[in-house]
Design an enzyme around this catalytic site. Structure first.
Site, PDB file in Angstrom:
ATOM      1  NE  ARG A  25       1.684 -39.483 -56.800  1.00 30.67           N
ATOM      2  CZ  ARG A  25       2.543 -39.035 -55.929  1.00 30.67           C
ATOM      3  NH1 ARG A  25       1.763 -39.362 -54.670  1.00 30.67           N
ATOM      4  NH2 ARG A  25       3.561 -38.211 -56.327  1.00 30.67           N
ATOM      5  CE  LYS A  32       2.711 -48.278 -54.934  1.00 28.73           C
ATOM      6  NZ  LYS A  32       2.678 -46.376 -54.099  1.00 28.73           N
ATOM      7  CD  GLN A  85      -7.620 -52.730 -47.827  1.00 26.70           C
ATOM      8  OE1 GLN A  85      -6.155 -52.716 -48.152  1.00 26.70           O
ATOM      9  NE2 GLN A  85      -7.764 -51.530 -46.685  1.00 26.70           N
ATOM     10  CG  ASP A 115       4.456 -48.220 -51.445  1.00 25.37           C
ATOM     11  OD1 ASP A 115       5.602 -48.197 -50.413  1.00 25.37           O
ATOM     12  OD2 ASP A 115       3.774 -46.973 -51.992  1.00 25.37           O
TER      13      ASP A 115
HETATM   14  C1  UD1 Z   1       2.001 -44.402 -45.076  1.00 24.27           C
HETATM   15  C2  UD1 Z   1       2.034 -43.323 -43.605  1.00 24.27           C
HETATM   16  C3  UD1 Z   1       2.518 -42.487 -43.804  1.00 24.27           C
HETATM   17  C4  UD1 Z   1       3.688 -42.803 -43.831  1.00 24.27           C
HETATM   18  C5  UD1 Z   1       4.709 -43.152 -44.991  1.00 24.27           C
HETATM   19  C6  UD1 Z   1       5.519 -43.588 -45.839  1.00 24.27           C
HETATM   20  C7  UD1 Z   1      -0.243 -43.964 -42.577  1.00 24.27           C
HETATM   21  C8  UD1 Z   1      -1.444 -43.850 -42.409  1.00 24.27           C
HETATM   22  N1  UD1 Z   1       1.045 -43.040 -43.470  1.00 24.27           N
HETATM   23  O1  UD1 Z   1       0.910 -43.078 -46.233  1.00 24.27           O
HETATM   24  O2  UD1 Z   1       2.549 -42.155 -42.080  1.00 24.27           O
HETATM   25  O3  UD1 Z   1       5.165 -41.600 -43.540  1.00 24.27           O
HETATM   26  O4  UD1 Z   1       2.902 -43.881 -45.639  1.00 24.27           O
HETATM   27  O5  UD1 Z   1       5.565 -43.873 -47.348  1.00 24.27           O
HETATM   28  O6  UD1 Z   1       0.019 -45.528 -42.739  1.00 24.27           O
HETATM   29  N2  UD1 Z   1      -2.378 -49.728 -48.285  1.00 24.27           N
HETATM   30  C9  UD1 Z   1      -2.854 -51.046 -48.677  1.00 24.27           C
HETATM   31  N3  UD1 Z   1      -4.257 -51.413 -48.271  1.00 24.27           N
HETATM   32  C10 UD1 Z   1      -4.848 -49.335 -47.667  1.00 24.27           C
HETATM   33  C11 UD1 Z   1      -3.904 -48.139 -47.917  1.00 24.27           C
HETATM   34  C12 UD1 Z   1      -2.525 -48.865 -47.910  1.00 24.27           C
HETATM   35  O7  UD1 Z   1      -2.853 -51.698 -48.523  1.00 24.27           O
HETATM   36  O8  UD1 Z   1      -5.753 -49.100 -47.567  1.00 24.27           O
HETATM   37  C13 UD1 Z   1      -0.888 -50.054 -48.702  1.00 24.27           C
HETATM   38  C14 UD1 Z   1      -0.374 -49.652 -50.099  1.00 24.27           C
HETATM   39  O9  UD1 Z   1      -0.314 -50.429 -50.828  1.00 24.27           O
HETATM   40  C15 UD1 Z   1       0.796 -48.833 -49.250  1.00 24.27           C
HETATM   41  C16 UD1 Z   1       1.226 -48.668 -48.170  1.00 24.27           C
HETATM   42  O10 UD1 Z   1      -0.066 -49.561 -47.437  1.00 24.27           O
HETATM   43  O11 UD1 Z   1       1.687 -50.141 -50.195  1.00 24.27           O
HETATM   44  C17 UD1 Z   1       1.004 -47.482 -47.974  1.00 24.27           C
HETATM   45  O12 UD1 Z   1      -0.465 -46.708 -48.364  1.00 24.27           O
HETATM   46  P1  UD1 Z   1       0.122 -45.162 -49.330  1.00 24.27           P
HETATM   47  O13 UD1 Z   1      -1.745 -44.658 -49.062  1.00 24.27           O
HETATM   48  O14 UD1 Z   1       1.264 -45.454 -50.033  1.00 24.27           O
HETATM   49  O15 UD1 Z   1       0.512 -44.197 -47.191  1.00 24.27           O
HETATM   50  P2  UD1 Z   1       0.587 -42.663 -47.274  1.00 24.27           P
HETATM   51  O16 UD1 Z   1      -0.463 -42.044 -47.461  1.00 24.27           O
HETATM   52  O17 UD1 Z   1       2.257 -43.153 -48.372  1.00 24.27           O
HETATM   53 MG    MG Z   2       2.805 -43.891 -49.871  1.00 27.30          MG
END
Ligand code: UD1
Ligand code: MG
Length: 461
Positions: A25, A32, A85, A115
């Site tokens: 996004r 990001k 990862q 982030d």
């Molecule tokens: C996540 C939380 C949610 C919370 C929100 C707050 C989970 C399942 N959910 O959701 O409860 O309210 O953050 O902002 O954790 N990332 C990785 N690898 C992955 C997926 C994510 O490194 O496979 C990292 C992303 O870069 C990011 C963070 O983890 O820094 C959060 O991932 P994101 O996909 O933004 O989670 P949300 O849907 O926002």
């Molecule tokens: Mg997020």
């Protein structure tokens, strides 16, 4: 309280920073977490918090083809260990990528999202305190003005956290809950790998949610607690709008700190700080001043309106602007005056030196109490190389002079206005480079007479 402190300092701490998300996004070629708040990538802010919390180990999880992020992470925190990862299968899977640092580790584990750059170290201390009191997990929650998209914190009658429900998996009733998951989670469990291994991807997104660790820990007999903080501290940046919101929150905080430490900001909302700007006492900053990285301002400096300043050291009592541009390597001594439309780059100016109007001083030095006249240019570049200009102490460079580097103006020397100086000028002498002035006495009167006759003659025909 004292005992809790002792437990906390005696317990090793590992911080895992997750930054593998693609951040689609943002619509950017830059990952990001490398987007900047106050001149520092978000990842840098988060690693600063990790270091300030006294982490013994710091792991950063990045995605494939994110070499720049790994390089950035090591630059911000030399102790950081980087893990890739391979596929973005969810936040629990991301933590698994850092298992090598968790396997043989007993102590506190805190997971941060790269982030979420506005987090404060004191808040992490509060999470650790809850762990020291016996909780197996502590989650940082906040009351969201608009909870859409966040995981909700489910608690029982005693206020114990029982689960975190992602929005997509939540019932209508669960969605009414205002207390949301910030993403910051802290754990003290014997075997983090075992907890992660028990998390499935059986949910609406088909992802391995780290948030499911709460229920896993509950089934293993562990208690989870909630610590809350203001929403502004845990704003997550997913798009450019949120990036600007985070910047605004950071700036508001920083302006407050500057004023609390003894600086006067006439219009605080128009002054933009870098993450590392350092201000002395009794600094006065007029409206519309922008600080890039690497600026130190000593006591009693006055910065007049509309200046752009980066990579600069400003000595005490100096007066800068209005409309000054100070670029990297400007080192201004005590009481220096830099006036309107003066640009200084990579120049050291001695105490009391002045360049009050319209000048470019690039690559060189200006001695104590030297005066640089309006329109002076240090001609530092020949199209291939940069060269040095040295102006001695108490030298006087007349207006509209071009000093063609490499060149040295000796101590106390004068350069006549309008000169193009290509050779060194020795101390105490006057250098002039201009054609000599010609004067024709009574010429003007004769000229006017001749021209007015000509005009009359033309009017008749
Ligand atoms: C996540 C939380 C949610 C919370 C929100 C707050 C989970 C399942 N959910 O959701 O409860 O309210 O953050 O902002 O954790 N990332 C990785 N690898 C992955 C997926 C994510 O490194 O496979 C990292 C992303 O870069 C990011 C963070 O983890 O820094 C959060 O991932 P994101 O996909 O933004 O989670 P949300 O849907 O926002
Ligand atoms: Mg997020």
């Amino acid at each position: 309280h004292q005992r809790l402190r002792e437990i906390m300092t005696a317990t090793p701490l590992t911080i895992v920073v997750l930054g593998a998300g693609k951040g689609t996004r943002m619509k950017s070629d830059l990952p990001k977490v490398m987007h900047k708040i106050a001149g520092r990538p978000m990842l840098g802010h988060v690693l600063d918090v990790a270091a300030a919390t006294g982490a013994n180990q710091i792991a950063v999880v990045i995605g494939p083809n994110m070499d720049a992020v790994g390089v950035g992470a090591r630059a911000f925190s030399p102790q950081a260990q980087i893990f890739v990862q391979a596929e973005q299968l969810g936040t629990a899977d991301a933590v698994k990528a850092a298992l090598p640092v968790l396997k043989a580790f007993t102590g506190d584990v805190i997971v941060l999202y790269a982030d979420t750059p506005l987090l404060q170290p004191a808040t992490l201390e509060r999470l650790r305190k809850v762990l020291a009191e016996g909780a197996a997990a502590a989650v940082l929650g906040f009351e969201a003005a608009d909870p859409t998209g966040y995981g909700r914190l489910l608690t029982d009658a005693n206020g114990t956290l029982t689960a975190i429900r992602e929005e997509k998996d939540a019932t209508t009733a669960e969605r009414q809950i205002q207390i949301c998951n910030s993403g910051v989670m802290a754990f003290r469990v014997n075997d983090m790998a075992a907890v992660l291994a028990r998390i499935s991807n059986d949910n609406a997104k088909g992802e391995y949610y780290l948030t499911d660790a709460i229920e896993v820990i509950a089934t293993m007999g562990g208690r989870a607690a909630v610590v809350t903080c203001p929403e502004s501290e845990v704003l997550g940046v997913n798009d450019r709008g949120q990036l600007a919101e985070a910047e605004a929150i950071f700036q508001t905080r920083r302006r407050g700190e500057a004023m609390a430490a003894g600086a006067t900001l006439i219009a605080p909302e128009t002054v933009w700080f870098s993450h590392d700007t350092r201000l002395g006492r009794d600094v006065v900053i007029q409206p519309n001043v922008f600080f890039g990285p690497g600026v130190v301002v000593e006591d009693g400096v006055e910065i007049l309106a509309n200046c752009h300043i980066e990579g600069t050291h400003i000595g005490s009592g100096a007066r800068i602007g209005p409309f000054a541009r100070l670029r990297p390597g400007a080192q201004l001594g005590t009481g220096v005056h830099i006036g309107n439309f003066v640009e200084v780059k990579n120049v050291k100016m001695g105490q009391g030196a002045k360049a009050n109007h319209l000048a470019y001083l690039g690559d060189g030095s200006v001695g104590d109490r030297a005066n640089i006249g309006a329109g002076t240019i240090f001609c530092n570049y020949d199209g291939f190389f940069k060269h040095q200009t040295s102006v001695g102490k108490e030298a006087f460079v007349g207006s509209n002079s071009a000093l063609v580097a490499p060149v040295t103006i000796g101590d106390g020397a004068y350069v006549g206005s309008g000169s193009v100086i290509t050779k060194d000028v020795s101390a105490g002498s006057l250098a002039l480079e201009r054609s000599s002035q010609v004067e024709r006495p009574t010429w003007a009167e004769k000229f006017r007479l001749m021209m007015s006759k000509k005009k009359k003659a033309e009017a008749k025909t």
